[in-house]
Design a protein around this motif. Structure first.
Motif, PDB file in Angstrom:
ATOM      1  N   MET A   1     -23.332  -2.450  -4.908  1.00 34.06           N
ATOM      2  CA  MET A   1     -22.610  -2.450  -6.148  1.00 34.06           C
ATOM      3  C   MET A   1     -21.298  -1.714  -5.926  1.00 34.06           C
ATOM      4  SD  MET A   1     -23.920  -1.209  -9.752  1.00 34.06           S
ATOM      5  CE  MET A   1     -22.995  -1.714 -11.124  1.00 34.06           C
ATOM      6  N   LYS A   2     -20.221  -2.292  -6.438  1.00 31.80           N
ATOM      7  CA  LYS A   2     -18.907  -1.733  -6.151  1.00 31.80           C
ATOM      8  C   LYS A   2     -18.146  -1.446  -7.442  1.00 31.80           C
ATOM      9  CE  LYS A   2     -15.064  -2.412  -3.063  1.00 31.80           C
ATOM     10  NZ  LYS A   2     -14.577  -3.149  -1.930  1.00 31.80           N
ATOM     11  N   PHE A   3     -17.484  -0.285  -7.445  1.00 33.13           N
ATOM     12  CA  PHE A   3     -16.566   0.093  -8.509  1.00 33.13           C
ATOM     13  C   PHE A   3     -15.213   0.292  -7.856  1.00 33.13           C
ATOM     14  CE2 PHE A   3     -20.681   1.708  -9.878  1.00 33.13           C
ATOM     15  CZ  PHE A   3     -20.763   1.192 -11.163  1.00 33.13           C
ATOM     16  N   SER A   4     -14.163  -0.203  -8.498  1.00 28.98           N
ATOM     17  CA  SER A   4     -12.837  -0.007  -7.923  1.00 28.98           C
ATOM     18  C   SER A   4     -11.805   0.150  -9.031  1.00 28.98           C
ATOM     19  CB  SER A   4     -12.460  -1.176  -7.014  1.00 28.98           C
ATOM     20  OG  SER A   4     -12.438  -2.375  -7.750  1.00 28.98           O
ATOM     21  N   SER A 101       9.672   6.614  -4.231  1.00 24.97           N
ATOM     22  CA  SER A 101       9.158   7.517  -5.268  1.00 24.97           C
ATOM     23  C   SER A 101       7.959   6.954  -6.029  1.00 24.97           C
ATOM     24  CB  SER A 101      10.279   7.842  -6.257  1.00 24.97           C
ATOM     25  OG  SER A 101      10.712   6.651  -6.885  1.00 24.97           O
ATOM     26  N   ARG A 102       7.356   5.870  -5.567  1.00 24.40           N
ATOM     27  CA  ARG A 102       6.174   5.303  -6.220  1.00 24.40           C
ATOM     28  C   ARG A 102       5.108   4.971  -5.186  1.00 24.40           C
ATOM     29  NH1 ARG A 102       6.018   4.978 -11.183  1.00 24.40           N
ATOM     30  NH2 ARG A 102       4.376   3.530 -11.668  1.00 24.40           N
ATOM     31  N   THR A 103       3.876   5.291  -5.534  1.00 32.02           N
ATOM     32  CA  THR A 103       2.745   5.066  -4.640  1.00 32.02           C
ATOM     33  C   THR A 103       1.619   4.408  -5.415  1.00 32.02           C
ATOM     34  OG1 THR A 103       3.326   7.048  -3.392  1.00 32.02           O
ATOM     35  CG2 THR A 103       1.093   6.209  -3.099  1.00 32.02           C
ATOM     36  N   ARG A 104       1.014   3.392  -4.832  1.00 31.83           N
ATOM     37  CA  ARG A 104      -0.165   2.772  -5.428  1.00 31.83           C
ATOM     38  C   ARG A 104      -1.398   3.405  -4.799  1.00 31.83           C
ATOM     39  NH1 ARG A 104       0.301  -3.098  -6.339  1.00 31.83           N
ATOM     40  NH2 ARG A 104       1.193  -2.246  -8.235  1.00 31.83           N
ATOM     41  N   MET A 105      -2.271   3.912  -5.655  1.00 35.11           N
ATOM     42  CA  MET A 105      -3.513   4.564  -5.227  1.00 35.11           C
ATOM     43  C   MET A 105      -4.674   3.648  -5.602  1.00 35.11           C
ATOM     44  SD  MET A 105      -4.853   8.375  -6.277  1.00 35.11           S
ATOM     45  CE  MET A 105      -4.838   8.061  -8.031  1.00 35.11           C
ATOM     46  N   SER A 106      -5.443   3.227  -4.602  1.00 34.97           N
ATOM     47  CA  SER A 106      -6.611   2.373  -4.826  1.00 34.97           C
ATOM     48  C   SER A 106      -7.854   3.147  -4.422  1.00 34.97           C
ATOM     49  CB  SER A 106      -6.524   1.098  -3.993  1.00 34.97           C
ATOM     50  OG  SER A 106      -5.370   0.366  -4.319  1.00 34.97           O
ATOM     51  N   LEU A 107      -8.837   3.197  -5.328  1.00 33.76           N
ATOM     52  CA  LEU A 107     -10.095   3.880  -5.053  1.00 33.76           C
ATOM     53  C   LEU A 107     -11.230   2.870  -5.160  1.00 33.76           C
ATOM     54  CD1 LEU A 107      -8.158   6.113  -6.481  1.00 33.76           C
ATOM     55  CD2 LEU A 107     -10.225   7.434  -6.442  1.00 33.76           C
ATOM     56  N   ALA A 108     -12.199   2.990  -4.279  1.00 36.40           N
ATOM     57  CA  ALA A 108     -13.351   2.093  -4.307  1.00 36.40           C
ATOM     58  C   ALA A 108     -14.616   2.872  -3.954  1.00 36.40           C
ATOM     59  CB  ALA A 108     -13.159   0.949  -3.316  1.00 36.40           C
ATOM     60  N   SER A 124     -30.172  -0.758 -13.018  1.00 32.44           N
ATOM     61  CA  SER A 124     -29.805  -0.238 -14.338  1.00 32.44           C
ATOM     62  C   SER A 124     -28.296  -0.030 -14.434  1.00 32.44           C
ATOM     63  CB  SER A 124     -30.556   1.055 -14.648  1.00 32.44           C
ATOM     64  OG  SER A 124     -30.095   2.118 -13.848  1.00 32.44           O
ATOM     65  N   LEU A 125     -27.671   0.335 -13.317  1.00 32.02           N
ATOM     66  CA  LEU A 125     -26.213   0.460 -13.296  1.00 32.02           C
ATOM     67  C   LEU A 125     -25.551  -0.907 -13.469  1.00 32.02           C
ATOM     68  CD1 LEU A 125     -25.562   2.981 -10.373  1.00 32.02           C
ATOM     69  CD2 LEU A 125     -25.603   3.452 -12.823  1.00 32.02           C
ATOM     70  N   ARG A 126     -26.140  -1.926 -12.851  1.00 32.15           N
ATOM     71  CA  ARG A 126     -25.572  -3.275 -12.969  1.00 32.15           C
ATOM     72  C   ARG A 126     -25.570  -3.749 -14.416  1.00 32.15           C
ATOM     73  NH1 ARG A 126     -28.140  -4.687  -7.771  1.00 32.15           N
ATOM     74  NH2 ARG A 126     -26.413  -4.897  -6.318  1.00 32.15           N
ATOM     75  N   LEU A 127     -26.617  -3.386 -15.152  1.00 33.09           N
ATOM     76  CA  LEU A 127     -26.700  -3.801 -16.549  1.00 33.09           C
ATOM     77  C   LEU A 127     -25.587  -3.167 -17.387  1.00 33.09           C
ATOM     78  CD1 LEU A 127     -30.563  -3.646 -17.037  1.00 33.09           C
ATOM     79  CD2 LEU A 127     -29.143  -5.696 -16.771  1.00 33.09           C
ATOM     80  N   ALA A 128     -25.144  -1.994 -16.971  1.00 30.02           N
ATOM     81  CA  ALA A 128     -24.087  -1.288 -17.705  1.00 30.02           C
ATOM     82  C   ALA A 128     -22.774  -1.299 -16.933  1.00 30.02           C
ATOM     83  CB  ALA A 128     -24.536   0.132 -17.983  1.00 30.02           C
ATOM     84  N   LYS A 129     -22.625  -2.242 -15.998  1.00 27.65           N
ATOM     85  CA  LYS A 129     -21.472  -2.221 -15.094  1.00 27.65           C
ATOM     86  C   LYS A 129     -20.130  -2.268 -15.818  1.00 27.65           C
ATOM     87  CE  LYS A 129     -19.290  -3.846 -11.075  1.00 27.65           C
ATOM     88  NZ  LYS A 129     -19.203  -4.505  -9.888  1.00 27.65           N
ATOM     89  N   SER A 130     -20.012  -3.078 -16.849  1.00 25.53           N
ATOM     90  CA  SER A 130     -18.701  -3.188 -17.502  1.00 25.53           C
ATOM     91  C   SER A 130     -18.294  -1.857 -18.136  1.00 25.53           C
ATOM     92  CB  SER A 130     -18.682  -4.313 -18.530  1.00 25.53           C
ATOM     93  OG  SER A 130     -19.565  -4.028 -19.585  1.00 25.53           O
ATOM     94  N   SER A 131     -19.215  -1.180 -18.794  1.00 21.77           N
ATOM     95  CA  SER A 131     -18.850   0.106 -19.405  1.00 21.77           C
ATOM     96  C   SER A 131     -18.639   1.183 -18.339  1.00 21.77           C
ATOM     97  CB  SER A 131     -19.894   0.556 -20.420  1.00 21.77           C
ATOM     98  OG  SER A 131     -21.113   0.848 -19.787  1.00 21.77           O
ATOM     99  N   LEU A 132     -19.439   1.166 -17.270  1.00 27.40           N
ATOM    100  CA  LEU A 132     -19.259   2.129 -16.184  1.00 27.40           C
ATOM    101  C   LEU A 132     -17.932   1.898 -15.462  1.00 27.40           C
ATOM    102  CD1 LEU A 132     -22.856   2.236 -14.685  1.00 27.40           C
ATOM    103  CD2 LEU A 132     -21.722   4.028 -15.996  1.00 27.40           C
ATOM    104  N   ASN A 133     -17.580   0.624 -15.269  1.00 26.65           N
ATOM    105  CA  ASN A 133     -16.312   0.306 -14.607  1.00 26.65           C
ATOM    106  C   ASN A 133     -15.132   0.758 -15.468  1.00 26.65           C
ATOM    107  OD1 ASN A 133     -15.382  -0.614 -12.171  1.00 26.65           O
ATOM    108  ND2 ASN A 133     -15.075  -2.712 -12.871  1.00 26.65           N
ATOM    109  N   LYS A 134     -15.241   0.600 -16.778  1.00 24.98           N
ATOM    110  CA  LYS A 134     -14.186   1.081 -17.679  1.00 24.98           C
ATOM    111  C   LYS A 134     -14.046   2.594 -17.572  1.00 24.98           C
ATOM    112  CE  LYS A 134     -14.547  -2.483 -21.206  1.00 24.98           C
ATOM    113  NZ  LYS A 134     -15.061  -2.788 -22.551  1.00 24.98           N
ATOM    114  N   ARG A 135     -15.174   3.305 -17.549  1.00 21.82           N
ATOM    115  CA  ARG A 135     -15.138   4.761 -17.424  1.00 21.82           C
ATOM    116  C   ARG A 135     -14.546   5.184 -16.085  1.00 21.82           C
ATOM    117  NH1 ARG A 135     -21.011   6.734 -18.974  1.00 21.82           N
ATOM    118  NH2 ARG A 135     -20.296   8.541 -17.800  1.00 21.82           N
ATOM    119  N   PHE A 136     -14.916   4.484 -15.019  1.00 23.12           N
ATOM    120  CA  PHE A 136     -14.384   4.783 -13.683  1.00 23.12           C
ATOM    121  C   PHE A 136     -12.866   4.603 -13.677  1.00 23.12           C
ATOM    122  CE2 PHE A 136     -13.404   3.514  -9.243  1.00 23.12           C
ATOM    123  CZ  PHE A 136     -13.887   4.636  -8.586  1.00 23.12           C
TER     124      PHE A 136
END
Length: 155
Positions: A1-4, A101-108, A124-136
């Motif tokens: 499962m991936k969050f980015s 003067s600008r940097t793109r930061m990508s986290l995964a 159980s995380l997959r079931l709540a993935k959309s809300s967890l991804n928003k929080r991340f």
């Protein structure tokens, strides 16, 4: 499962990378949130091989997390291997200079269950993935904004 998540920071790439190298600051932040953080490597400078043991409470139980810096390419990338009971994964931070003067930061964050109970947890995380991804993404955006403000104050 991936969050980015991906955020742009109004600061040069070397300054952003330097701020992300404040490992002691991250340790203090985790301790303020109730975690017990112990550095378990003999290194004196930031680099591959840095290791931490982190203890924290989640869902009423004390958990243990092993964290190791496995890739360190200044000022472009850092990758951490994460291991806990039944779960393994990687956490990566990648920086890309958009301009001076600008940097793109990508986290995964990518987690993989190893046991049946860990599979149930990840499910159980997959079931709540959309809300967890928003929080991340929200936490990453807040961190990027705070980082940008700190770097502009110190400039």
């Amino acid at each position: 499962m991936k969050f980015s998540a991906r955020e742009d920071v109004a600061a040069p790439i070397d300054k952003v990378f330097e701020a992300l190298n404040d490992f002691e600051g991250f340790e203090r932040q985790a301790m303020r949130r109730g975690a017990d953080v112990q550095r378990v490597d003999p290194l004196t400078q930031a680099g591959v091989g840095m290791r931490w043991k982190v203890y924290f409470k989640m869902r009423g139980r004390r958990r243990e997390l092993d964290l190791e810096l496995t890739r360190y390419d200044a000022p472009n990338e850092m990758v951490f291997d994460v291991a806990s009971t039944g779960i393994t994964g990687t956490f990566g931070i990648e920086l890309l200079a958009l301009s001076r003067s600008r940097t793109r930061m990508s986290l995964a964050l990518d987690i993989l269950p190893l046991t049946l109970s860990a599979r149930l947890f990840v499910q159980s995380l997959r079931l709540a993935k959309s809300s967890l991804n928003k929080r991340f993404k929200l936490r990453v955006a807040e961190y990027a904004k705070g980082l940008e403000e700190r770097l502009q104050r110190s400039a």
